[in-house]
Design an enzyme around this catalytic site. Sequence first.
Site, short mmCIF file in Angstrom:
data_model
loop_
_atom_site.label_atom_id
_atom_site.label_comp_id
_atom_site.label_asym_id
_atom_site.label_seq_id
_atom_site.Cartn_x
_atom_site.Cartn_y
_atom_site.Cartn_z
CE LYS A 87 -3.89 -3.37 9.95
NZ LYS A 87 -4.22 -2.50 8.82
CB SER A 104 -1.18 7.91 8.80
OG SER A 104 -2.27 7.45 9.55
CG ASP A 157 5.23 7.20 -4.96
OD1 ASP A 157 6.00 6.22 -4.89
OD2 ASP A 157 4.86 7.69 -6.04
CE LYS A 212 -3.37 -0.60 2.88
NZ LYS A 212 -4.28 -0.62 4.05
N1 GLU Z 1 -5.29 0.87 9.47
C1 GLU Z 1 -5.25 1.66 8.28
C2 GLU Z 1 -4.90 0.81 7.08
O1 GLU Z 1 -5.14 -0.38 7.07
C3 GLU Z 1 -4.37 2.89 8.44
C4 GLU Z 1 -2.92 2.65 8.65
C5 GLU Z 1 -2.12 3.89 9.00
O2 GLU Z 1 -2.67 4.99 8.94
O3 GLU Z 1 -0.96 3.74 9.35
O4 GLU Z 1 -4.44 1.27 6.08
#
Ligand code: GLU
Length: 475
Positions: free
Chosen positions: A110, A367, A103, A98
């Site tokens: 996780k 984020s 980028d 992701k």
């Molecule tokens: N939990 C979210 C995701 O699966 C956000 C992850 C984040 O912001 O670091 O993409």
Amino acid sequence: MANKITQKTLSFSQSVNMMADRAFKVLDMDPGVAAAIKSCDSILQVNFPVTIRGRIEVFTGWRATHSTHRLPSKGGIRYATMVDQDEVEALAALMTYKCAIVDVPFGGSKGGLAIDPSRYSREEMQLITRRFARELIEKGFLSPATNVPAPDMGTGEREMAWIADTYKQLHPEDINYSACVTGKPLAHGGVRGRMEATGRGVVYVIREFFRHPQDVNAAGLDGGPGGKRIIIQGLGNVGYHAARLLQEEDEARIIAIVERDGAIINEAGLPVEKLKEYIIQNGGVKGFPDGKYIENGNTILEMECDILIPAAMEGQITEENAGRISARLIIEAANGPITFAADEILRAKGIPILPDAYVNAGGVTVSYFEWIRNLSHIRFGRMGRRFDEMRGEHLITAIESATQGTTQEWLKNKIIHGADELDLVRSGLDDTMRMAYQELSSTLHEYDAITDFRTAAYVIAIKKIARSYFDIGVN
Ligand code: GLU
């Protein structure tokens, strides 16, 4: 059938790896490099006791760091009863891909805690969260530089605030302490627009898709998002904001919403805000007055529609129901809603799927903005906003005096408006999702061996990740 890959034989992380394998094949990647990219760098399991109502309870949690080619490694923390190590590893791998696709310069990580949050009071949740955070910090799995969690299923701003405060107490000398976690409340270093970010990102994806006539035609669709018949599974944080914005800003028709206790259908379009309010009050969709209730909600995923948006959780479309899916386009807003076996069936049916690792990347993108805001210790727009407004005023004065005319009020306001934090976050999010779509679509059309968006997305991610392996070397 001897070789048939079925849901029963594949775990979530195997399913993710099989999807990545298609891309390694297209790229003819060295098997050693492929293995290095796919494997999870490290995984921590903690079992910790907390005294709840006078009795000791032991909780189990995990944090998987899938990749560290960029630091920090990034990804949410999930609170759910069924969470396990395989799930956390799969989700960490998805975070790696992701971040590369959009980028965002992070590795993938996780976390998960096996817990049913509804069984505990706010105070108890705080105790448990703070203890879990301490475990992660002390074991080197949480810090602004190396590993930065965020919300996910079952967690939100309040958990992030507790985690940030726990880190601050343990490391008051770290000037960047508030960057140790994202998705925090505004008053504790959060950024405007983070909460809606994943859902809004999904909407930006859909808008950009409709700007690509070749892709739109291939899905058997035309026009724009307006008037499209959409089914959404899950009215949680992601599904709710996506549904709300699609309805309010794009005039799309949300014809069905599937929730835990069933589905609500209304061909004329469901009132999203009202339904969300109803779910909060009643704990489910049953009894909602403005639509027809169907108890077996998941059958509604098979209903004919323009766009199907699974926004709930993994493993919702499997080889059991994939053959009956009749949407024209699938937008994966959740992580892993389609299993590998189901993906093969849907590919054969020719239903285009915009994949999770791209579609729901809006969350981690914002984020990233929050992390930057925390490291720079200043709100976006604070320095330039009034200066831009003043420049806008001068521009209008110059035009009006040169033309001897007056500017219409609405236009004047638009020109004068200096971007505030929310404007900048949305602009950065929109740009990120659009640029990534353009790369996705051009990759799909560029390679003969690629026939689906998911493989194109993995090819993009893997090329970028492999590049950093080649540049730095493996030692
Ligand atoms: N939990 C979210 C995701 O699966 C956000 C992850 C984040 O912001 O670091 O993409």
